[in-house]
Design a protein around this motif. Structure first.
Motif, PDB file in Angstrom:
ATOM      1  N   ALA A  80     -34.416  61.624 -38.924  1.00 10.88           N
ATOM      2  CA  ALA A  80     -35.445  61.149 -39.848  1.00 10.88           C
ATOM      3  C   ALA A  80     -36.783  61.194 -39.133  1.00 10.88           C
ATOM      4  CB  ALA A  80     -35.128  59.735 -40.306  1.00 10.88           C
ATOM      5  N   TYR A  81     -37.813  61.577 -39.861  1.00 14.26           N
ATOM      6  CA  TYR A  81     -39.150  61.539 -39.288  1.00 14.26           C
ATOM      7  C   TYR A  81     -40.092  60.865 -40.267  1.00 14.26           C
ATOM      8  CZ  TYR A  81     -40.551  65.406 -42.319  1.00 14.26           C
ATOM      9  OH  TYR A  81     -40.826  66.187 -43.413  1.00 14.26           O
ATOM     10  N   VAL A 136     -38.780  55.041 -37.193  1.00 19.98           N
ATOM     11  CA  VAL A 136     -37.806  54.609 -38.190  1.00 19.98           C
ATOM     12  C   VAL A 136     -36.941  53.549 -37.510  1.00 19.98           C
ATOM     13  CG1 VAL A 136     -35.879  55.285 -39.674  1.00 19.98           C
ATOM     14  CG2 VAL A 136     -37.838  56.837 -39.368  1.00 19.98           C
ATOM     15  N   PHE A 142     -32.389  53.227 -40.907  1.00 17.91           N
ATOM     16  CA  PHE A 142     -31.252  54.147 -40.972  1.00 17.91           C
ATOM     17  C   PHE A 142     -30.127  53.540 -41.815  1.00 17.91           C
ATOM     18  CE2 PHE A 142     -33.166  55.670 -36.922  1.00 17.91           C
ATOM     19  CZ  PHE A 142     -33.455  56.964 -37.348  1.00 17.91           C
ATOM     20  N   ILE A 152     -30.933  54.111 -45.439  1.00 14.24           N
ATOM     21  CA  ILE A 152     -30.618  55.487 -45.862  1.00 14.24           C
ATOM     22  C   ILE A 152     -29.119  55.611 -46.150  1.00 14.24           C
ATOM     23  CG2 ILE A 152     -30.505  57.900 -45.126  1.00 14.24           C
ATOM     24  CD1 ILE A 152     -33.070  57.311 -43.475  1.00 14.24           C
ATOM     25  N   TYR A 202     -38.109  49.694 -43.211  1.00 15.54           N
ATOM     26  CA  TYR A 202     -37.697  51.079 -42.991  1.00 15.54           C
ATOM     27  C   TYR A 202     -38.410  51.664 -41.777  1.00 15.54           C
ATOM     28  CZ  TYR A 202     -36.986  56.034 -43.391  1.00 15.54           C
ATOM     29  OH  TYR A 202     -36.654  57.319 -43.092  1.00 15.54           O
ATOM     30  N   SER A 203     -39.719  51.572 -41.760  1.00 13.98           N
ATOM     31  CA  SER A 203     -40.472  52.141 -40.641  1.00 13.98           C
ATOM     32  C   SER A 203     -41.633  51.228 -40.283  1.00 13.98           C
ATOM     33  CB  SER A 203     -40.989  53.535 -40.982  1.00 13.98           C
ATOM     34  OG  SER A 203     -41.949  53.465 -42.007  1.00 13.98           O
ATOM     35  N   LEU A 239     -42.415  61.380 -45.213  1.00  9.67           N
ATOM     36  CA  LEU A 239     -41.076  61.089 -44.714  1.00  9.67           C
ATOM     37  C   LEU A 239     -40.128  62.240 -45.011  1.00  9.67           C
ATOM     38  CD1 LEU A 239     -40.856  57.453 -46.124  1.00  9.67           C
ATOM     39  CD2 LEU A 239     -41.479  58.107 -43.795  1.00  9.67           C
ATOM     40  N   PHE A 268     -36.498  64.697 -43.137  1.00  6.65           N
ATOM     41  CA  PHE A 268     -35.456  64.910 -42.138  1.00  6.65           C
ATOM     42  C   PHE A 268     -35.627  66.297 -41.538  1.00  6.65           C
ATOM     43  CE2 PHE A 268     -33.800  61.966 -45.224  1.00  6.65           C
ATOM     44  CZ  PHE A 268     -33.289  60.959 -44.432  1.00  6.65           C
TER      45      PHE A 268
END
Length: 179
Positions: A8-9, A59, A64, A67, A153-154, A175, A177
């Motif tokens: 994840a980015y 993240v 995670f 998600i 989340y972040s 956001l 992947f």
């Protein structure tokens, strides 16, 4: 056997806008219906933010988990809902469960998906967040307008600054992947 380990980015852009740029963005947003496009249009037409912070975010472990809950159709799991700003600029470690010194939280103002990337934006008008700021976070999964509710989340930190009542602020996350 081929195995994928996607990562994840997140990339965050915080910008403060003077009254002229703010009015231009609000008008474009109202007419076009998309805040993200209104911000791009303002910059393309020569408006420059007073403060611009542009960096990757972290993240969180709970992000995670969020998600996975969404992918697994876990009962009650909900996506990203709120943007929060805080005073502290202590670097995140990935295990935070809240935003330190949270000052204000608003519902996400705009979101869109294009090219396998989610763009989420929070818009803070001239009468909001007029305090010392040093961090920003996204919350979901049962988040409300109450500080530190839901799942973080972040989280990102930046050089502290004070937003004033003559400017607006946009907090925009990209956001996705990577493989």
């Amino acid at each position: 056997m081929f195995r994928e380990f996607p990562q994840a980015y997140g990339h965050v852009r915080l910008k403060t806008w003077d009254e002229w740029a703010n009015e231009y963005i609000k008008r474009s947003w109202y007419v076009g219906g998309n805040l993200n496009e209104a911000i791009q249009r303002a910059e393309r037409d020569g408006f420059k933010p007073r403060i611009r912070y542009d960096d990757h975010n972290l993240v969180e472990d709970n992000g995670f988990g969020l998600i996975l809950a969404l992918l697994g159709n876990t009962a009650g799991a909900t996506g990203l809902q709120y943007v929060a700003l805080g005073q502290s600029n202590t670097a995140p470690t990935g295990v935070e469960t809240e935003l330190p010194d949270e000052q204000i939280r608003i519902a996400i103002s705009s979101s869109s998906i294009a090219n396998n990337q989610l763009t989420v934006t929070g818009y803070f008008d001239t009468d909001q967040a007029n305090v010392l700021l040093g961090s920003a976070a996204l919350f979901g999964n049962g988040a409300t307008d109450v500080a530190n509710s839901g799942t973080i989340y972040s989280y990102v930190t930046y050089q502290q600054f004070t937003k004033n009542n003559l400017e607006s602020l946009t907090a925009q996350w990209a956001l996705g992947f990577t493989r």
